[in-house]
Design an enzyme around this catalytic site. Structure first.
Site, PDB file in Angstrom:
ATOM      1  N   LYS A 109      -2.596   3.987  -9.254  1.00 33.77           N
ATOM      2  CA  LYS A 109      -2.660   3.392  -7.925  1.00 33.77           C
ATOM      3  C   LYS A 109      -1.356   3.630  -7.172  1.00 33.77           C
ATOM      4  O   LYS A 109      -0.273   3.367  -7.691  1.00 33.77           O
ATOM      5  CB  LYS A 109      -2.917   1.884  -8.049  1.00 33.77           C
ATOM      6  CG  LYS A 109      -3.050   1.180  -6.716  1.00 33.77           C
ATOM      7  CD  LYS A 109      -3.505  -0.249  -6.896  1.00 33.77           C
ATOM      8  CE  LYS A 109      -2.382  -1.232  -7.067  1.00 33.77           C
ATOM      9  NZ  LYS A 109      -1.561  -1.465  -5.878  1.00 33.77           N
TER      10      LYS A 109
ATOM     11  N   ASP B 202      -3.853   2.157  -2.254  1.00 37.83           N
ATOM     12  CA  ASP B 202      -4.034   0.725  -1.966  1.00 37.83           C
ATOM     13  C   ASP B 202      -3.149   0.327  -0.781  1.00 37.83           C
ATOM     14  O   ASP B 202      -2.063  -0.198  -0.958  1.00 37.83           O
ATOM     15  CB  ASP B 202      -3.645  -0.039  -3.253  1.00 37.83           C
ATOM     16  CG  ASP B 202      -3.638  -1.544  -3.108  1.00 37.83           C
ATOM     17  OD1 ASP B 202      -4.310  -2.077  -2.205  1.00 37.83           O
ATOM     18  OD2 ASP B 202      -2.954  -2.194  -3.930  1.00 37.83           O
TER      19      ASP B 202
ATOM     20  N   LYS C 117      -4.524  -1.453   1.887  1.00 35.61           N
ATOM     21  CA  LYS C 117      -5.102  -2.684   2.456  1.00 35.61           C
ATOM     22  C   LYS C 117      -5.100  -2.648   3.979  1.00 35.61           C
ATOM     23  O   LYS C 117      -4.513  -3.504   4.647  1.00 35.61           O
ATOM     24  CB  LYS C 117      -4.328  -3.904   1.964  1.00 35.61           C
ATOM     25  CG  LYS C 117      -4.346  -4.074   0.460  1.00 35.61           C
ATOM     26  CD  LYS C 117      -3.643  -5.366   0.056  1.00 35.61           C
ATOM     27  CE  LYS C 117      -3.631  -5.541  -1.441  1.00 35.61           C
ATOM     28  NZ  LYS C 117      -2.764  -4.588  -2.141  1.00 35.61           N
TER      29      LYS C 117
ATOM     30  N   ASP D 287      -6.819  -3.487  10.834  1.00 35.53           N
ATOM     31  CA  ASP D 287      -6.414  -3.162  12.207  1.00 35.53           C
ATOM     32  C   ASP D 287      -7.655  -3.139  13.093  1.00 35.53           C
ATOM     33  O   ASP D 287      -8.745  -3.485  12.630  1.00 35.53           O
ATOM     34  CB  ASP D 287      -5.681  -1.805  12.210  1.00 35.53           C
ATOM     35  CG  ASP D 287      -4.608  -1.722  13.288  1.00 35.53           C
ATOM     36  OD1 ASP D 287      -4.911  -2.082  14.451  1.00 35.53           O
ATOM     37  OD2 ASP D 287      -3.479  -1.293  12.988  1.00 35.53           O
ATOM     38  N   ILE D 288      -7.513  -2.692  14.319  1.00 40.23           N
ATOM     39  CA  ILE D 288      -8.701  -2.591  15.176  1.00 40.23           C
ATOM     40  C   ILE D 288      -9.594  -1.488  14.606  1.00 40.23           C
ATOM     41  O   ILE D 288      -9.099  -0.576  13.925  1.00 40.23           O
ATOM     42  CB  ILE D 288      -8.331  -2.309  16.658  1.00 40.23           C
ATOM     43  CG1 ILE D 288      -7.523  -1.008  16.793  1.00 40.23           C
ATOM     44  CG2 ILE D 288      -7.562  -3.484  17.247  1.00 40.23           C
ATOM     45  CD1 ILE D 288      -7.352  -0.543  18.230  1.00 40.23           C
TER      46      ILE D 288
ATOM     47  N   THR E   9      -4.713 -11.814  -5.307  1.00 38.36           N
ATOM     48  CA  THR E   9      -4.646 -12.580  -6.559  1.00 38.36           C
ATOM     49  C   THR E   9      -3.375 -13.437  -6.648  1.00 38.36           C
ATOM     50  O   THR E   9      -3.219 -14.228  -7.566  1.00 38.36           O
ATOM     51  CB  THR E   9      -4.733 -11.631  -7.778  1.00 38.36           C
ATOM     52  OG1 THR E   9      -3.969 -10.459  -7.508  1.00 38.36           O
ATOM     53  CG2 THR E   9      -6.159 -11.226  -8.032  1.00 38.36           C
TER      54      THR E   9
ATOM     55  N   GLY F  29      -0.144  -3.396 -13.396  1.00 38.66           N
ATOM     56  CA  GLY F  29       1.112  -2.740 -13.051  1.00 38.66           C
ATOM     57  C   GLY F  29       2.214  -3.021 -14.036  1.00 38.66           C
ATOM     58  O   GLY F  29       2.315  -2.397 -15.097  1.00 38.66           O
ATOM     59  N   ARG F  30       3.022  -4.022 -13.718  1.00 43.43           N
ATOM     60  CA  ARG F  30       4.252  -4.296 -14.464  1.00 43.43           C
ATOM     61  C   ARG F  30       4.103  -4.405 -15.987  1.00 43.43           C
ATOM     62  O   ARG F  30       4.966  -3.881 -16.698  1.00 43.43           O
ATOM     63  CB  ARG F  30       4.943  -5.540 -13.864  1.00 43.43           C
ATOM     64  CG  ARG F  30       5.523  -5.246 -12.492  1.00 43.43           C
ATOM     65  CD  ARG F  30       5.814  -6.487 -11.695  1.00 43.43           C
ATOM     66  NE  ARG F  30       4.594  -7.106 -11.197  1.00 43.43           N
ATOM     67  CZ  ARG F  30       4.559  -8.170 -10.405  1.00 43.43           C
ATOM     68  NH1 ARG F  30       5.680  -8.744 -10.023  1.00 43.43           N
ATOM     69  NH2 ARG F  30       3.400  -8.656  -9.986  1.00 43.43           N
TER      70      ARG F  30
HETATM   71  O1  C5P Z   1       2.341  -5.589 -11.523  1.00 44.12           O
HETATM   72  P1  C5P Z   1       0.983  -6.174 -11.308  1.00 44.12           P
HETATM   73  O2  C5P Z   1       0.059  -6.004 -12.503  1.00 44.12           O
HETATM   74  O3  C5P Z   1       1.009  -7.595 -10.796  1.00 44.12           O
HETATM   75  O4  C5P Z   1       0.368  -5.242 -10.147  1.00 44.12           O
HETATM   76  C1  C5P Z   1      -0.839  -5.556  -9.479  1.00 44.12           C
HETATM   77  C2  C5P Z   1      -1.045  -4.559  -8.389  1.00 44.12           C
HETATM   78  O5  C5P Z   1      -2.282  -4.831  -7.737  1.00 44.12           O
HETATM   79  C3  C5P Z   1       0.022  -4.573  -7.296  1.00 44.12           C
HETATM   80  O6  C5P Z   1       0.250  -3.226  -6.914  1.00 44.12           O
HETATM   81  C4  C5P Z   1      -0.607  -5.351  -6.148  1.00 44.12           C
HETATM   82  O7  C5P Z   1      -0.194  -4.871  -4.895  1.00 44.12           O
HETATM   83  C5  C5P Z   1      -2.088  -5.046  -6.341  1.00 44.12           C
HETATM   84  N1  C5P Z   1      -3.031  -6.042  -5.833  1.00 44.12           N
HETATM   85  C6  C5P Z   1      -3.032  -7.359  -6.224  1.00 44.12           C
HETATM   86  N2  C5P Z   1      -3.943  -8.252  -5.706  1.00 44.12           N
HETATM   87  C7  C5P Z   1      -4.880  -7.816  -4.831  1.00 44.12           C
HETATM   88  C8  C5P Z   1      -4.888  -6.467  -4.428  1.00 44.12           C
HETATM   89  C9  C5P Z   1      -3.951  -5.605  -4.965  1.00 44.12           C
HETATM   90  O8  C5P Z   1      -2.207  -7.753  -7.060  1.00 44.12           O
HETATM   91  N3  C5P Z   1      -5.805  -8.631  -4.400  1.00 44.12           N
END
Ligand code: C5P
Length: 236
Positions: free
Chosen positions: A34, A61, A63, A66-67, A123, A214-215
């Site tokens: 992503k 991603d 997100k 906008d118009i 989230t 992610g992390r």
């Molecule tokens: O590091 P972590 O596992 O928290 O990363 C979650 C990823 O998902 C981030 O890049 C965050 O921007 C994205 N995200 C999210 N919640 C959403 C949509 C996207 O955490 N509803």
């Protein structure tokens, strides 16, 4: 689809080199990555092509909210990069989501159709934040359900939500309506700013089509080993 193909790794870095170094470590272990705002704005759109050249599927991603005409143009530009998945905020409304779909189709051309996903509630958002700051009354579940139905009516392929809301989304929109779920934390991992979370295994059990993580993987001492562990636990 294998479990591996259903795990999207969030490469939240500012520089292309950092993201590509992490992607390099994950080659063979992960298949979907992503590119979020941090990387897209920091490294520019060319990073998408570089990840595609490495063989990864790419979810961009950004997100978009906008118009309608601008959302349509944004999707047209993103489609031309060869993305596999993109998203817009369902809060932008049906007209905007429909325009985004149109732009994506125009930009992708014949025979290729990237997935268009609607963001419901982040989230990191709690019930209290949604009610008292964002100004939406009712429960998070009600809001997610409302946005999911709206996204489906607008012709989107699915929504981003917490794994906890997947059963509700599937119940309201049908099994084939895709759910993409961040807020994933393996047992014992740092929660960070995420609020509505589950483990990867639980997310799959709840019916998530794709999980975004992610992390817990990118910041691990050995990202490939962390990823392999998640796959093993989820398959088990
Ligand atoms: O590091 P972590 O596992 O928290 O990363 C979650 C990823 O998902 C981030 O890049 C965050 O921007 C994205 N995200 C999210 N919640 C959403 C949509 C996207 O955490 N509803």
């Amino acid at each position: 689809m294998t479990v591996k193909d259903r795990i999207i790794i969030a490469l939240d870095y500012s520089k292309a080199e950092e993201a590509l170094a992490c992607a390099n470590k994950l080659q063979g272990t992960a298949s979907y990555v992503k590119v979020g705002m941090q990387l897209y704005y920091g490294a520019g759109p060319t990073v998408v092509g570089r990840l595609k050249d490495m063989g990864f599927k790419v979810f961009v991603d950004l997100k978009v909210h906008d118009i309608p005409n601008t959302a349509k143009g944004a999707m047209k530009s993103l489609a031309a990069l060869g993305v596999d998945m993109v998203n817009v905020h369902a809060a932008g409304g049906k007209e905007m989501m429909m325009a985004a779909r149109e732009g994506l189709e125009q930009g992708a051309g014949k025979g290729r159709q990237p997935l268009l996903i609607g963001v419901t509630q982040l989230t990191s958002t709690t019930q209290e934040t949604m009610n008292q700051q964002i100004g939406i009354t009712g429960s998070i579940a009600d809001c997610v359900k409302h946005y999911a139905i709206l996204a489906k009516e607008a012709g989107l392929d699915g929504v981003v939500a917490s794994p906890l809301e997947v059963p509700l989304v599937k119940e309201s929109c049908g099994d084939s309506f895709i759910t993409v779920t961040p807020g994933i934390r393996p047992a014992g991992a740092d929660v960070g700013d995420q609020k509505r979370i589950t483990t990867p295994e639980m997310a799959f059990e709840l019916g998530s089509d794709y999980i975004v993580i992610g992390r817990p993987v990118t910041q691990a001492a050995d990202p490939a080993a962390a990823m392999s562990q998640i796959i093993e636990n989820s398959e088990g």
